[in-house]
Design an enzyme around this catalytic site. Structure first.
Site, short mmCIF file in Angstrom:
data_model
loop_
_atom_site.label_atom_id
_atom_site.label_comp_id
_atom_site.label_asym_id
_atom_site.label_seq_id
_atom_site.Cartn_x
_atom_site.Cartn_y
_atom_site.Cartn_z
N ASP A 1 72.74 15.88 79.00
CA ASP A 1 71.57 17.01 80.18
C ASP A 1 72.26 18.59 79.98
O ASP A 1 73.53 19.05 80.09
CB ASP A 1 71.68 16.26 81.28
N TYR B 1 71.69 27.45 81.21
CA TYR B 1 73.24 26.85 81.68
C TYR B 1 74.56 27.86 80.47
O TYR B 1 74.76 27.88 79.59
CB TYR B 1 74.08 25.22 80.99
N1 LIG Z 1 68.31 21.94 90.11
C1 LIG Z 1 69.62 21.38 88.25
O1 LIG Z 1 68.66 21.36 87.23
C2 LIG Z 1 70.22 20.55 88.49
C3 LIG Z 1 71.35 20.98 89.42
C4 LIG Z 1 72.80 21.05 89.57
C5 LIG Z 1 73.93 20.05 88.44
N2 LIG Z 1 72.17 19.23 87.93
C6 LIG Z 1 72.95 19.04 86.00
O2 LIG Z 1 73.90 17.75 86.70
C7 LIG Z 1 75.06 17.70 86.24
C8 LIG Z 1 75.41 17.78 86.84
O3 LIG Z 1 76.10 17.71 88.63
P1 LIG Z 1 77.68 18.78 88.68
O4 LIG Z 1 77.80 19.79 87.36
O5 LIG Z 1 77.59 19.67 90.46
O6 LIG Z 1 78.38 17.77 88.25
P2 LIG Z 1 79.33 16.91 89.27
O7 LIG Z 1 79.87 15.84 88.51
O8 LIG Z 1 79.19 16.49 90.52
O9 LIG Z 1 80.70 17.90 89.60
C9 LIG Z 1 81.53 18.65 88.81
C10 LIG Z 1 82.54 19.38 89.30
O10 LIG Z 1 83.36 18.10 89.63
C11 LIG Z 1 84.89 18.20 88.94
N3 LIG Z 1 84.99 17.12 88.76
C12 LIG Z 1 85.00 15.97 87.79
N4 LIG Z 1 85.28 14.64 87.62
C13 LIG Z 1 86.29 15.50 88.30
C14 LIG Z 1 87.38 14.37 88.21
N5 LIG Z 1 87.32 13.61 88.29
N6 LIG Z 1 88.72 14.48 89.50
C15 LIG Z 1 88.62 16.29 89.86
N7 LIG Z 1 87.04 17.18 89.43
C16 LIG Z 1 86.38 16.67 88.95
C17 LIG Z 1 84.05 19.21 87.86
O11 LIG Z 1 85.44 19.78 88.01
P3 LIG Z 1 85.89 19.71 86.55
O12 LIG Z 1 84.93 20.71 85.45
O13 LIG Z 1 87.08 20.63 86.87
O14 LIG Z 1 86.08 18.14 86.12
C18 LIG Z 1 82.98 20.21 88.38
O15 LIG Z 1 83.61 20.83 89.06
C19 LIG Z 1 75.35 19.05 85.90
O16 LIG Z 1 76.00 19.42 84.70
C20 LIG Z 1 73.66 19.89 85.07
O17 LIG Z 1 74.02 19.33 83.43
C21 LIG Z 1 71.54 20.02 87.95
#
Ligand SMILES: NC(=O)c1ccc[n+]([C@@H]2O[C@H](COP(=O)([O-])OP(=O)(O)OC[C@H]3O[C@@H](n4cnc5c(N)ncnc54)[C@H](OP(=O)(O)O)[C@@H]3O)[C@@H](O)[C@H]2O)c1
Length: 330
Positions: free
Chosen positions: A63, A68
């Protein structure tokens, strides 16, 4: 001969609602706090290796979004050479002129601009079609207008073969009652919904999942971990705020490491517990992880392979946080 894979190492696939696409239960997101490593200081080559690590583990859903930064470019370059049928690609367009100010009252883009945005995404990603093209972070108050202005153009672009399926993503913390998803389920125009669902924000179970099930919309989970479940200080802050507003029982979780009790047995960490929490509802087709960190991805793949959380822990989370309508996670 290589070792046979353990059951927990085989990536499960689920059908993405009426699209019929089979997507991996864990998927890779290129937004959020990491922005495919652009915000966390990961070099492009290392981020590309993480994409291949994901592919090797059976992840087939990616995604991204025009909003972004360079993620579309980074992801497109990382996927170059991978057979196009081997992965499902989702991207998003900004449906209004207001930049990141989604709550603003700026005008909606017109159909011509939408096509130009799609063409730019195709070019940046280096592909001829997008599997799931999504309107990004649509506010409930602007949904009807967005459908009126954009649906004809989206359907035309679908006919041209530039898009396979249509989706909408909700706004993380603004649309706390998932009203956009309810509207989508009523009119049936969109095939997929990207929804906030995590241990602190469970109300999609009441307000979005049944509606998606009824209309056979594919459910993509975002914000399963985000900041609250990946940064211990942030989690303590969020929980302290819930306690001070008397939204949760002050004795339900400790002030320090409020979710530390989830880490036991084969549950390695709070983020691992959070991804395992998110995968449980059968309506969930895929859970996004927004990381460009190879160790985190490995741990998240393992967590997803281990399946749902122990029943007693899930029930305790439901009892403590299940009633909240706060749009938490960030
Ligand atoms: N409105 C929208 O359209 C919208 C809004 C939010 C999200 N999204 C989509 O959803 C995706 C996922 O959401 P999100 O980016 O918030 O992802 P998430 O997976 O919920 O959180 C990501 C965060 O968690 C950390 N993290 C992940 N795995 C970890 C682990 N094992 N240990 C410690 N920290 C960890 C990452 O840090 P590191 O980078 O250091 O691993 C990052 O800061 C986005 O990338 C995007 O594609 C869409």
């Amino acid at each position: 001969m290589s070792d046979p894979l353990l059951e927990s190492e085989i990536m499960q696939r689920r059908v993405l609602g009426r699209t019929g696409l089979e997507v991996s239960l864990l998927s890779l997101g290129t937004g959020g706090p990491s922005l495919m490593g652009q915000r966390s200081g990961v070099a492009e080559g290392d981020a590309a290796r993480v994409v291949h690590q994901a592919l090797d583990a059976g992840v087939n859903f990616f995604d991204t979004a025009e909003a972004y930064g360079d993620s579309e470019l980074r992801l497109g370059r990382a996927l170059r050479g991978v057979p196009r049928d081997d992965y499902v690609l989702a991207t998003k367009y900004r449906y209004h002129h207001g930049g990141d100010d989604v709550a603003g009252d700026s005008g909606l883009i017109d159909g011509k601009t939408l096509e130009a945005k799609l063409d730019r995404s195709l070019e940046r990603l280096g592909v001829e079609y997008i599997d799931v093209y999504q309107a990004h972070g649509v506010l409930p108050s602007r949904y009807d207008e967005m459908v009126d202005r954009h649906l004809p153009a989206l359907l035309r672009l679908k006919e041209k073969g530039k898009i396979r399926f249509l989706g909408v993503t909700e706004t993380g913390s603004t649309d706390k009652m998932h009203r956009v998803i309810q509207k989508m389920a009523e009119d049936g125009h969109f095939d997929t919904a990207m929804i906030t669902y995590n241990v602190l924000c469970q109300n999609a179970e009441r307000l979005a999942f049944p509606q998606c099930e009824q209309s056979n919309m594919g459910v993509i989970i975002m914000m399963a971990v985000r900041r609250a479940m990946s940064r211990p200080a942030r989690l303590e802050e969020v929980v302290a705020d819930l306690k001070s507003r008397k939204l949760i029982d002050p004795d339900s979780v400790p002030d320090k490491e409020p979710l530390g009790w989830l880490v036991h047995g084969d549950v390695e960490s709070v983020p691992a517990a959070s991804y395992r929490f998110a995968l449980e509802p059968p309506i969930v087709s895929t859970v996004l992880t927004g990381t460009a960190n190879a160790d985190h991805l490995q741990s998240n793949i393992r967590a997803i392979g281990q399946g749902p959380l122990p029943r007693a822990d899930r029930e305790r989370l439901q009892k403590i946080f299940g009633h909240l309508d706060e749009g938490l996670g960030n």
